[in-house]
Design an enzyme around this catalytic site. Structure first.
Site, PDB file in Angstrom:
ATOM      1  N   TRP A 521     -81.738  10.350 -28.209  1.00  0.00           N
ATOM      2  CA  TRP A 521     -81.267  11.491 -27.398  1.00  0.00           C
ATOM      3  C   TRP A 521     -81.586  12.772 -28.181  1.00  0.00           C
ATOM      4  O   TRP A 521     -80.871  13.121 -29.120  1.00  0.00           O
ATOM      5  CB  TRP A 521     -79.765  11.349 -27.149  1.00  0.00           C
ATOM      6  CG  TRP A 521     -79.173  12.387 -26.253  1.00  0.00           C
ATOM      7  CD1 TRP A 521     -78.971  13.709 -26.554  1.00  0.00           C
ATOM      8  CD2 TRP A 521     -78.679  12.207 -24.922  1.00  0.00           C
ATOM      9  NE1 TRP A 521     -78.393  14.344 -25.489  1.00  0.00           N
ATOM     10  CE2 TRP A 521     -78.204  13.452 -24.473  1.00  0.00           C
ATOM     11  CE3 TRP A 521     -78.594  11.115 -24.064  1.00  0.00           C
ATOM     12  CZ2 TRP A 521     -77.638  13.637 -23.215  1.00  0.00           C
ATOM     13  CZ3 TRP A 521     -78.036  11.292 -22.800  1.00  0.00           C
ATOM     14  CH2 TRP A 521     -77.563  12.547 -22.378  1.00  0.00           C
ATOM     15  N   ASP A 522     -82.635  13.430 -27.765  1.00  0.00           N
ATOM     16  CA  ASP A 522     -83.132  14.577 -28.532  1.00  0.00           C
ATOM     17  C   ASP A 522     -82.638  15.891 -27.942  1.00  0.00           C
ATOM     18  O   ASP A 522     -82.200  15.950 -26.782  1.00  0.00           O
ATOM     19  CB  ASP A 522     -84.670  14.537 -28.531  1.00  0.00           C
ATOM     20  CG  ASP A 522     -85.284  15.207 -29.752  1.00  0.00           C
ATOM     21  OD1 ASP A 522     -84.574  15.953 -30.446  1.00  0.00           O
ATOM     22  OD2 ASP A 522     -86.490  14.992 -29.993  1.00  0.00           O
ATOM     23  N   MET A 523     -82.721  16.951 -28.703  1.00  0.00           N
ATOM     24  CA  MET A 523     -82.319  18.287 -28.255  1.00  0.00           C
ATOM     25  C   MET A 523     -83.078  19.274 -29.137  1.00  0.00           C
ATOM     26  O   MET A 523     -82.742  19.437 -30.297  1.00  0.00           O
ATOM     27  CB  MET A 523     -80.801  18.427 -28.455  1.00  0.00           C
ATOM     28  CG  MET A 523     -80.139  19.578 -27.756  1.00  0.00           C
ATOM     29  SD  MET A 523     -80.414  21.146 -28.550  1.00  0.00           S
ATOM     30  CE  MET A 523     -79.495  20.972 -30.072  1.00  0.00           C
ATOM     31  N   ASN A 524     -84.136  19.859 -28.570  1.00  0.00           N
ATOM     32  CA  ASN A 524     -85.098  20.538 -29.425  1.00  0.00           C
ATOM     33  C   ASN A 524     -85.081  22.058 -29.440  1.00  0.00           C
ATOM     34  O   ASN A 524     -86.031  22.660 -29.919  1.00  0.00           O
ATOM     35  CB  ASN A 524     -86.511  20.066 -29.073  1.00  0.00           C
ATOM     36  CG  ASN A 524     -86.841  18.766 -29.788  1.00  0.00           C
ATOM     37  OD1 ASN A 524     -86.604  18.639 -30.975  1.00  0.00           O
ATOM     38  ND2 ASN A 524     -87.350  17.797 -29.062  1.00  0.00           N
ATOM     39  N   ASP A 592     -87.078  15.559 -39.151  1.00  0.00           N
ATOM     40  CA  ASP A 592     -88.480  15.333 -38.800  1.00  0.00           C
ATOM     41  C   ASP A 592     -89.341  15.249 -40.051  1.00  0.00           C
ATOM     42  O   ASP A 592     -90.526  14.989 -39.973  1.00  0.00           O
ATOM     43  CB  ASP A 592     -88.998  16.455 -37.900  1.00  0.00           C
ATOM     44  CG  ASP A 592     -88.620  16.233 -36.450  1.00  0.00           C
ATOM     45  OD1 ASP A 592     -88.243  15.099 -36.097  1.00  0.00           O
ATOM     46  OD2 ASP A 592     -88.689  17.190 -35.659  1.00  0.00           O
TER      47      ASP A 592
HETATM   48  C1  GLA Z   1     -88.362  16.141 -31.974  1.00  0.00           C
HETATM   49  C2  GLA Z   1     -87.896  14.900 -32.702  1.00  0.00           C
HETATM   50  C3  GLA Z   1     -89.111  14.070 -33.076  1.00  0.00           C
HETATM   51  C4  GLA Z   1     -89.879  13.709 -31.831  1.00  0.00           C
HETATM   52  C5  GLA Z   1     -90.266  14.957 -31.088  1.00  0.00           C
HETATM   53  C6  GLA Z   1     -90.889  14.636 -29.756  1.00  0.00           C
HETATM   54  O1  GLA Z   1     -89.035  16.992 -32.826  1.00  0.00           O
HETATM   55  O2  GLA Z   1     -87.149  15.212 -33.828  1.00  0.00           O
HETATM   56  O3  GLA Z   1     -88.711  12.918 -33.779  1.00  0.00           O
HETATM   57  O4  GLA Z   1     -89.086  12.872 -31.031  1.00  0.00           O
HETATM   58  O5  GLA Z   1     -89.151  15.808 -30.858  1.00  0.00           O
HETATM   59  O6  GLA Z   1     -91.285  15.748 -29.060  1.00  0.00           O
END
Ligand code: GLA
Length: 787
Positions: A521-524, A592
Site C-alpha cells: 500500500w504505497d503513498m507517494n 527506496d
Molecule cells: C514508490 C515505492 C517503490 C515503488 C514505486 C513504484 O517509490 O517506494 O518501492 O513501489 O513507488 O512507483
C-alpha cells in the site's frame, strides 16, 4: 497486577507498574502539577520530589485558599463544579511559607507563577513563556486559557481511545488501567480530559487528551499535544530521527541547550524527513546505560515533537498532532492521537526493546504477531514499469529458485501506466500487458509455488486518469487555487465518505479477483493545497486530520474483511513508518534505498522504535540503482537477513555464483526467522555506540555497524565494515546482557565462548582486507543461563 493507579486524599496521582512510576499532584486544589516519571517508587511523597518556588518578575496567581471563594479579585472561584480539597497540599503549604519569608509585602498574601510550575498539561495565557500543550480560540476572539482540576476517574480494563485505538482489543499487555483527569477552564467553555493508560506487561505509558466544548459558542483548538512532560532540570542530549527520501531515520544526537527544539511534519504524513520520536538523555547515556526519556506518537499524519528548555534548564518534552485547527461546536469533542512514553535508566537499547515489545504485543494485529514474514520477490527494481504476464511469471519461477515465497507485482500493471505520469485511480489491469486480467498471472505465480501480492497506491489519482475525469471533486483541492503536482499526481480526499466507499470496493474487488495475499500500500506524495469540497469552511482546518481518520477507517475495514492479506506500509519507501500505520501494516518498505551500506544507517535508526520483523529489507542488484555502489552479494544478504528479508532484483540477470548466495541467504532466513521474530535486539556499533573520540581510540570508523539478536538460547551477531582501514587492532564486539557462567558455542566453527568474556571483552572480529565486509555469528548456549 491490579491497582496500578492510586489517588490519595490530597489528590496525588500515582500510576505504577513494575517498570515505572508516573505521578502528579494537585496544587492549591486547582493546578495539576507533574511530579515524577521514572523507575517505580514504593510511594509518592510530593515534598521529597518537588519544591515549588518563586522567582522575581514572573506573573503571579494568588493562592486560592488565601483569597477565598468569590473574593473581589475573582480568584478561587470554583471552576464548573470543581471539588475543593480540604487541607492544602504540602506543596501549596510550602509556597505559603516561602511567601511569608521571601515575598515582598504586596505579594505576601500568597501567589505563585504557572511559569515555574511543572504543569501537567500547560495552557497558555497566564503568563507562561514556554510552549503550551495546545492553543484555543474562544468565540470572543481571545486565546488565554487556564486549566483547573474538575474530577477524575479510574477505569479498569482496556478503554480504547474513541477515535484512534492504538492498542488492539486482543493485546497481550496484561491488565490494563486508564486514569482520566478532567480539567476545565474557569469560564466553563472548555474541558480537557487527560488520559493515562498503564499496562501490567509494558514499560510504555500511553497518554492522550480529549477537548470538549462545554460552553454555548463554538471554539477552535489548535495543535493539541497528546503528552507534555516537564523533566527534571539538568544537562541533557537530544536525540531524534532525521532524514530524507532514500536516507530515512538517521539518528542524530546533539547537546540540548536553552530554547525550543522541534521536529515534525506538515505534509499530511509522518514524512521522510522526520519520525514521530524525540528523546532526551543524560550526556553519558549510551546503548546500555544512562537515563533516557523518549516519546513517540501513534499517528501517521502531521506531528510535532518539541523539547522546550526554559530559563531554569527544565526541558518540556511534548508530542502531538501538527497543523490541526479543530472546530468545536457546543457539545462537540476532539480526541488527540495517542503518545507513547518510555523512560529507562539502562540506555537506548532498553528503550528500543520496550517499543519493540509494545509493538509486538499491543499494536500489531494478533494474526501477524507470530506469523513469520515470507521471503518476498518484488518486481520494482527487477523490471520497474515493464511488467507483463510473461516476465512476471518468469520472475516467480526464478524467484522461487532463489528461495522467494511471495511475489509482489509492483507498479506498472494497471490501465495505461507506463511511467509515473498517468493512470493512478484506474485500478484495472493493462490490457496489452495482462490481456487475460490479473487472475491468470496470479495463478501462474501460485503454480510456481509463490503467493501473489500486488502494489497499489489507492490514496492517489493522476489528473490523466478516468477516475479524475469522472470525479475531479474527489481530489484534495482549494477552489480557485492551482494544485501543485508531485510525481504528476494528486491526492484523493479520504475525508470524503464517498471516496472511501469507492476505494473499499475497488481494493476489495482486486483482492477477490486476484486472490492476492499481500498488498504493498504505497503513498507517494505529500499534501500541498489542502482543502476538501466535502466540508464547509469552518471544517477546512481539520481536513488533514479527517483524511487520516478516513484512511484508518478504510484500512480497518479492509484488514477486517481480508484478515489473511498482509498490508505492507509504504510511502516512497519509508515516508510513513509509524505506530499509527503499524496497526494495519505488520511490515513496512523501509526505504527506496536498497544499497547495503546506506541501509546500515537507515536500519540502525529504524530499530530505535520498530522491531526488526517490521523492517522490510531486500537484497538488490549491483551496481546499486540509487547510489551506483557495488557491494558483495554476501554483504547484501547479511544486511537484510535479520530483518524482513526479500529480493528487489531479477535473478535472471544475476551471476550464477551470486544467485547461490541469495538462495542460501533465503534458506537461512527461512530457517532462523522464527527465532529472529520476537528476539531482543541490541545495537552494538553505529552512530550512537561510539563517539568520535571513542572511535579514534578503538580504531573503528568507516561506517562500522553491528547488531545482535538474542532469542531464547541463541545469539545472532552481525558485523559490517563498509570501509577497511589500515593497521588497527581487531574490533571486539562487546555483547551486552550475557550472564556469568554462560558458555556459548559457535555453530560454524565449534569455538566455545564464555558469556562473561563476550560481555566484558567482546567477540573478536578477525581483521580482513577489502571494503564492504559483513560477518555473521550464530552462537548457541551450551551451559548456564540466557540473558
Ligand atoms: C514508490 C515505492 C517503490 C515503488 C514505486 C513504484 O517509490 O517506494 O518501492 O513501489 O513507488 O512507483
Amino acid at each position: 497486577m491490579a491497582g496500578m493507579i492510586s489517588v490519595d486524599s490530597q489528590l496525588t496521582f500515582h500510576i505504577r507498574n513494575s517498570h515505572y512510576s508516573y505521578a502528579m499532584q494537585l496544587l492549591d486544589g486547582r493546578f495539576l502539577a507533574h511530579l515524577y516519571w521514572g523507575p517505580p517508587l514504593v510511594r509518592i511523597d510530593p515534598e521529597t520530589i518537588f519544591t515549588p518556588r518563586r522567582a522575581p518578575y514572573l506573573t503571579a496567581i494568588p493562592l486560592g485558599s488565601d483569597v477565598g471563594e468569590g473574593s473581589a479579585e475573582g480568584f478561587g472561584r470554583p471552576c464548573v463544579g470543581a471539588p475543593r480539597t480540604g487541607a492544602a497540599s504540602p506543596a501549596t503549604e510550602a509556597l505559603r511559607q516561602e511567601d511569608a519569608i521571601a515575598a515582598p509585602e504586596a505579594e505576601r498574601r500568597g501567589a505563585f507563577s504557572l511559569d515555574l510550575l511543572p504543569q501537567e498539561y500547560p495552557a497558555w495565557g497566564t503568563g507562561e513563556q514556554r510552549e503550551g500543550a495546545f492553543r484555543v480560540l474562544f468565540a470572543d476572539g481571545t486565546e488565554a486559557a487556564r486549566l483547573e482540576y474538575l474530577e477524575h476517574e479510574t477505569v479498569e480494563g482496556p478503554r480504547e481511545p474513541e477515535l484512534m485505538g492504538l492498542i488492539r482489543g486482543d493485546h497481550d499487555l496484561g491488565t490494563v488501567e486508564t486514569l482520566r483527569i478532567r480539567l476545565g477552564d474557569p469560564r466553563g467553555e472548555l474541558t480537557v480530559d487527560l488520559f493515562y493508560l498503564v499496562a501490567e506487561e509494558s514499560a510504555v505509558l500511553l497518554r492522550w487528551a480529549r477537548f470538549s466544548n462545554s460552553g454555548g459558542e463554538p471554539l477552535t483548538i489548535r495543535d493539541p499535544a497528546s503528552s507534555s512532560v516537564d523533566l527534571p532540570p539538568g544537562a541533557y542530549d537530544l536525540v531524534r530521527l532525521g532524514g530524507a527520501w532514500g536516507r530515512e531515520r538517521h539518528l542524530l544526537r546533539t547537546p540540548l541547550a536553552f530554547g525550543r527544539h522541534a521536529v515534525g511534519s506538515r505534509g499530511g504524513a509522518t514524512g521522510h524527513q522526520s519520525t514521530p520520536f524525540l528523546a532526551v538523555c543524560e550526556p553519558g547515556a549510551g546503548e546500555t546505560k544512562g537515563t533516557v526519556y523518549a516519546v513517540s506518537l501513534g499517528y501517521s499524519g502531521n506531528f510535532q515533537a518539541v523539547c522546550d528548555v526554559d530559563q531554569y534548564d527544565v526541558p518540556r518534552l511534548s508530542i502531538g498532532i501538527n497543523r490541526l485547527r479543530g472546530h468545536l461546536e457546543p457539545g462537540e469533542s476532539l480526541e488527540t492521537p495517542v503518545a507513547l512514553l518510555v523512560q529507562s535508566e539502562a540506555g537506548f537499547g532498553a528503550v528500543s526493546n520496550t517499543f519493540h515489545e509494545f509493538a509486538r504485543s499491543g499494536v500489531i494485529a494478533s494474526r501477524w504477531r507470530e506469523e513469520p514474514r515470507k521471503v518476498i520477490i518484488n518486481s520494482w527494481e527487477a523490471m520497474y514499469f515493464q511488467v507483463n504476464e510473461k516476465n512476471v511469471t518468469a520472475l516467480a519461477k526464478e524467484g522461487r529458485a532463489i528461495g522467494a515465497e511471495l511475489l509482489v507485482l509492483d507498479d506498472g500493471w494497471f490501465s495505461g501506466r507506463r511511467d509515473d505520469t498517468t493512470s493512478l485511480g484506474d485500478w484495472w489491469p493493462n490490457e496489452a500487458r495482462f490481456p487475460r486480467g490479473l487472475r491468470p498471472v496470479a495463478e501462474a505465480v501460485r503454480r510456481e509455488g509463490l503467493e501473489f501480492g500486488i502494489w497499489m497506491e489507492p490514496e492517489m489519482v493522476s489528473p490523466a486518469s478516468e477516475l479524475y475525469k469522472a470525479h475531479p471533486d474527489w481530489a484534495l483541492q482549494i477552489a480557485g487555487r492551482e494544485n501543485t503536482l508531485a510525481r504528476s499526481q494528486l491526492i484523493l480526499d479520504l475525508s470524503n465518505r464517498e471516496v472511501r466507499e469507492h476505494l473499499f470496493s475497488t481494493v476489495s474487488g482486486l483482492l477477490e479477483e486476484s486472490g492476492a495475499t499481500y498488498v504493498k500500500w504505497d503513498m507517494n506524495r505529500n499534501m500541498s493545497e489542502v482543502g476538501s469540497l466535502a466540508h464547509p469552511a469552518h471544517r477546512q482546518g481539520e481536513v488533514m486530520h479527517r483524511y487520516m481518520l478516513g484512511l484508518y477507517e478504510l484500512l480497518g475495514r479492509l484488514t477486517e474483511a481480508f484478515p489473511e492479506v498482509l498490508f505492507e506500509g509504504c510511502a516512497g519507501g519509508g515516508g510513513r513508518f509509524d505506530f499509527g500505520m503499524m496497526r494495519f501494516s505488520p511490515r513496512f518498505w523501509t526505504s527506496d534505498q536498497s544499497d547495503a551500506v546506506e541501509r546500515l544507517e537507515i536500519q540502525y535508526g529504524t530499530t530505535m522504535l520498530f522491531p526488526p520483523e517490521t523492517i522490510g529489507s531486500h537484497v538488490s542488484s549491483v551496481p546499486n540503482h540509487q547510489v551506483g555502489r557495488t557491494t558483495p552479494a554476501e554483504t547484501r544478504v547479511l544486511t537484510a537477513l535479520p530483518f524482513s528479508y526479500g529480493f528487489e532484483l531479477d535473478p535472471r540477470k544475476e551471476p550464477e555464483s551470486d544467485r547461490e548466495i541469495f538462495r542460501s541467504g533465503a534458506l537461512r532466513y527461512r530457517e532462523l526467522r522464527d527465532r529472529f521474530f520476537g528476539a531482543r535486539f541490541s545495537r552494538l556499533l553505529g552512530p550512537l555506540a561510539g563517539s568520535a573520540e571513542c572511535r579514534r581510540i578503538e580504531g573503528g570508523g568507516g561506517g562500522e555497524t553491528a547488531w545482535m539478536l538474542v532469542a531464547e538460547r541463541e545469539l545472532f551477531v552481525f558485523y559490517y565494515r563498509p570501509l577497511v582501514r589500515a593497521n588497527y587492532e581487531p574490533r571486539r564486539l562487546r555483547l551486552p546482557g550475557l550472564r556469568d557462567g554462560a558458555v556459548y558455542r559457535d555453530r560454524e566453527t565449534g569455538l566455545r565462548y564464555d558469556g562473561a568474556l563476550l560481555r566484558s571483552r567482546g567477540l573478536m572480529v578477525e581483521p580482513s582486507l577489502g571494503d564492504y565486509q559483513a560477518r555473521f555469528w550464530h552462537l548457541e548456549l551450551q551451559e548456564g543461563e540466557v540473558t
